[in-house]
Design a protein around this motif. Structure first.
Motif, PDB file in Angstrom:
ATOM      1  N   TYR A   1      34.506  73.503  32.370  1.00  0.00           N
ATOM      2  CA  TYR A   1      34.403  72.396  33.317  1.00  0.00           C
ATOM      3  C   TYR A   1      33.125  72.521  34.145  1.00  0.00           C
ATOM      4  CZ  TYR A   1      39.509  72.834  32.667  1.00  0.00           C
ATOM      5  OH  TYR A   1      40.773  72.958  32.149  1.00  0.00           O
TER       6      TYR A   1
ATOM      7  N   TYR B   1      31.992  71.151  37.935  1.00  0.00           N
ATOM      8  CA  TYR B   1      32.374  70.499  39.186  1.00  0.00           C
ATOM      9  C   TYR B   1      31.166  70.463  40.115  1.00  0.00           C
ATOM     10  CZ  TYR B   1      37.300  71.341  37.966  1.00  0.00           C
ATOM     11  OH  TYR B   1      38.521  71.365  37.352  1.00  0.00           O
TER      12      TYR B   1
ATOM     13  N   GLN C   1      30.566  70.394  44.401  1.00  0.00           N
ATOM     14  CA  GLN C   1      31.254  70.566  45.665  1.00  0.00           C
ATOM     15  C   GLN C   1      30.381  70.056  46.793  1.00  0.00           C
ATOM     16  OE1 GLN C   1      32.347  74.581  46.788  1.00  0.00           O
ATOM     17  NE2 GLN C   1      33.808  73.854  48.303  1.00  0.00           N
TER      18      GLN C   1
ATOM     19  N   LEU D   1      36.182  69.676  45.483  1.00  0.00           N
ATOM     20  CA  LEU D   1      35.626  69.880  44.136  1.00  0.00           C
ATOM     21  C   LEU D   1      35.911  68.644  43.314  1.00  0.00           C
ATOM     22  CD1 LEU D   1      36.860  73.511  43.631  1.00  0.00           C
ATOM     23  CD2 LEU D   1      34.487  72.824  43.485  1.00  0.00           C
TER      24      LEU D   1
ATOM     25  N   VAL E   1      26.357  71.762  45.389  1.00  0.00           N
ATOM     26  CA  VAL E   1      26.657  73.051  44.770  1.00  0.00           C
ATOM     27  C   VAL E   1      27.487  72.762  43.526  1.00  0.00           C
ATOM     28  CG1 VAL E   1      27.771  75.287  45.009  1.00  0.00           C
ATOM     29  CG2 VAL E   1      26.604  74.264  46.980  1.00  0.00           C
TER      30      VAL E   1
ATOM     31  N   PHE F   1      29.675  74.068  40.262  1.00  0.00           N
ATOM     32  CA  PHE F   1      30.486  75.161  39.756  1.00  0.00           C
ATOM     33  C   PHE F   1      30.875  74.901  38.315  1.00  0.00           C
ATOM     34  CE2 PHE F   1      31.387  77.996  43.213  1.00  0.00           C
ATOM     35  CZ  PHE F   1      31.204  77.223  44.352  1.00  0.00           C
TER      36      PHE F   1
ATOM     37  N   PHE G   1      36.079  80.806  37.851  1.00  0.00           N
ATOM     38  CA  PHE G   1      34.878  80.096  38.277  1.00  0.00           C
ATOM     39  C   PHE G   1      33.637  80.971  38.221  1.00  0.00           C
ATOM     40  CE2 PHE G   1      36.280  76.039  40.005  1.00  0.00           C
ATOM     41  CZ  PHE G   1      37.651  76.204  39.986  1.00  0.00           C
ATOM     42  N   GLY G   2      32.522  80.316  37.961  1.00  0.00           N
ATOM     43  CA  GLY G   2      31.234  80.968  38.116  1.00  0.00           C
ATOM     44  C   GLY G   2      30.878  81.070  39.588  1.00  0.00           C
ATOM     45  N   GLN G   3      29.710  81.629  39.849  1.00  0.00           N
ATOM     46  CA  GLN G   3      29.290  81.897  41.228  1.00  0.00           C
ATOM     47  C   GLN G   3      28.744  80.656  41.923  1.00  0.00           C
ATOM     48  OE1 GLN G   3      27.933  82.944  38.318  1.00  0.00           O
ATOM     49  NE2 GLN G   3      27.053  84.980  38.567  1.00  0.00           N
ATOM     50  N   GLY G   4      28.501  79.615  41.165  1.00  0.00           N
ATOM     51  CA  GLY G   4      27.958  78.389  41.744  1.00  0.00           C
ATOM     52  C   GLY G   4      26.444  78.338  41.662  1.00  0.00           C
ATOM     53  N   THR G   5      25.917  77.121  41.566  1.00  0.00           N
ATOM     54  CA  THR G   5      24.472  76.869  41.589  1.00  0.00           C
ATOM     55  C   THR G   5      24.180  75.885  42.699  1.00  0.00           C
ATOM     56  OG1 THR G   5      24.181  77.213  39.208  1.00  0.00           O
ATOM     57  CG2 THR G   5      22.524  75.868  40.339  1.00  0.00           C
TER      58      THR G   5
ATOM     59  N   ARG H   1      31.532  81.782  48.630  1.00  0.00           N
ATOM     60  CA  ARG H   1      31.615  80.662  47.663  1.00  0.00           C
ATOM     61  C   ARG H   1      32.432  80.984  46.428  1.00  0.00           C
ATOM     62  NH1 ARG H   1      25.631  78.538  47.157  1.00  0.00           N
ATOM     63  NH2 ARG H   1      25.807  79.584  45.160  1.00  0.00           N
ATOM     64  N   GLN H   2      32.818  82.221  46.261  1.00  0.00           N
ATOM     65  CA  GLN H   2      33.592  82.582  45.076  1.00  0.00           C
ATOM     66  C   GLN H   2      34.978  81.962  45.159  1.00  0.00           C
ATOM     67  OE1 GLN H   2      32.483  84.300  42.356  1.00  0.00           O
ATOM     68  NE2 GLN H   2      34.431  83.764  41.440  1.00  0.00           N
ATOM     69  N   MET H   3      35.445  81.364  44.083  1.00  0.00           N
ATOM     70  CA  MET H   3      36.786  80.771  44.034  1.00  0.00           C
ATOM     71  C   MET H   3      37.771  81.823  43.550  1.00  0.00           C
ATOM     72  SD  MET H   3      36.753  77.522  44.923  1.00  0.00           S
ATOM     73  CE  MET H   3      38.013  76.640  44.040  1.00  0.00           C
TER      74      MET H   3
ATOM     75  N   PHE I   1      42.028  75.388  48.505  1.00  0.00           N
ATOM     76  CA  PHE I   1      42.166  74.218  47.648  1.00  0.00           C
ATOM     77  C   PHE I   1      43.475  74.276  46.882  1.00  0.00           C
ATOM     78  CE2 PHE I   1      37.994  72.362  47.975  1.00  0.00           C
ATOM     79  CZ  PHE I   1      37.161  73.425  48.274  1.00  0.00           C
TER      80      PHE I   1
ATOM     81  N   PHE J   1      41.430  69.006  41.816  1.00  0.00           N
ATOM     82  CA  PHE J   1      41.548  69.688  43.095  1.00  0.00           C
ATOM     83  C   PHE J   1      41.685  68.698  44.245  1.00  0.00           C
ATOM     84  CE2 PHE J   1      40.549  74.117  42.187  1.00  0.00           C
ATOM     85  CZ  PHE J   1      40.029  74.036  40.916  1.00  0.00           C
ATOM     86  N   GLY J   2      42.326  69.170  45.320  1.00  0.00           N
ATOM     87  CA  GLY J   2      42.295  68.434  46.576  1.00  0.00           C
ATOM     88  C   GLY J   2      40.947  68.639  47.257  1.00  0.00           C
TER      89      GLY J   2
END
Lengths: 115, 113
Positions: free
Chosen positions: A33, A35, A37, A43, A88, A90, A106-110, B43-45, B91, B103-104
């Motif tokens: 996926y 996403y 944010q 998300l 951001v 994900f 999840f990845g760490q985000g960009t 930021r880690q989920m 979330f 997600f919410g």
């Protein structure tokens, strides 16, 4: 930790330029996926993939395209970046089966900034 | 369509007290799972807890528990003995068929020392 890596972690680009974000997994998970944010929106799903070359749109897919040529890689492309795409991003993976019970990793985000 | 609603954008709790975060959802599926994720400032989920809809018993993970009301489509997260490290965005999530995960908007929880 699940083996999921996003690259790059940070990027600043100019309006109108193409941008590709990469998500790489080593878990052999079927579903992947993308996403975004944003404050106040949580998300939001852009695109997702349920197998190699099988992709579908999410709720905010306009201006984005994706490709998945092999199980481990899922690419997100902004064909012509706009300031509204500053966000951001994900990547997430889940489900080595069709079951909905699998949690998402999840990845760490960009962090992408379009100027 | 499937929606997940978190109506409280922010909450605050005193350290060592209990707080409940609300979530409602809508699904047409008869069997499904529900999840709560935590996102700290890094930021880690992080998955906090999951609930299987066909199970009557509410899920519990240490200080975290859920109040799952299937008929009302409500899935609240209770955090007991709140700690400073619990401060984060939380979330609620509900997968659809084919594991499409919705997600919410999230709740920002602050913990007062």
């Amino acid at each position: 930790d699940a083996g999921i890596t996003q690259s790059p972690r940070h990027k600043v680009t100019e309006t109108g330029t193409p941008v590709t974000l990469r998500c790489h997994q080593t878990e052999n998970h079927r579903y992947m996926y993308w996403y975004r944010q944003d404050p106040g929106h949580g998300l939001r799903l852009i695109h997702y993939s349920y197998g190699v070359k099988d992709t579908d749109k999410g709720e905010v897919s306009d201006g984005y395209s994706v490709s998945r040529s092999k199980t481990e890689d899922f690419l997100l492309t902004l064909e012509s970046a706009t300031s509204s795409q500053t966000s951001v991003y994900f990547c997430a993976i889940s489900g080595y089966t069709d079951s909905s019970e699998s949690e998402a990793f999840f990845g760490q985000g960009t962090r992408l900034t379009v100027v | 369509a499937q929606t997940v609603t978190q109506s409280q954008p922010e909450m605050s709790v005193q350290e060592a007290e209990t707080v409940t975060l609300s979530c409602t959802y809508d699904t047409s599926e008869s069997d499904y799972y529900l999840f709560w994720y935590k996102q700290p400032p890094s930021r880690q989920m992080i998955l906090v807890i999951r609930q299987e809809a066909y199970k009557q018993q509410n899920a519990t993970e240490n200080r975290f528990s859920v109040n799952f009301q299937k008929a009302a489509k409500s899935f609240s997260l209770k955090i007991s003995d709140s700690q400073l490290g619990d401060a984060a965005m939380y979330f609620c999530a509900c997968p659809r068929a084919n594991s499409k995960l919705t997600f919410g908007k999230g709740i920002t929880l602050s913990v007062r020392p």
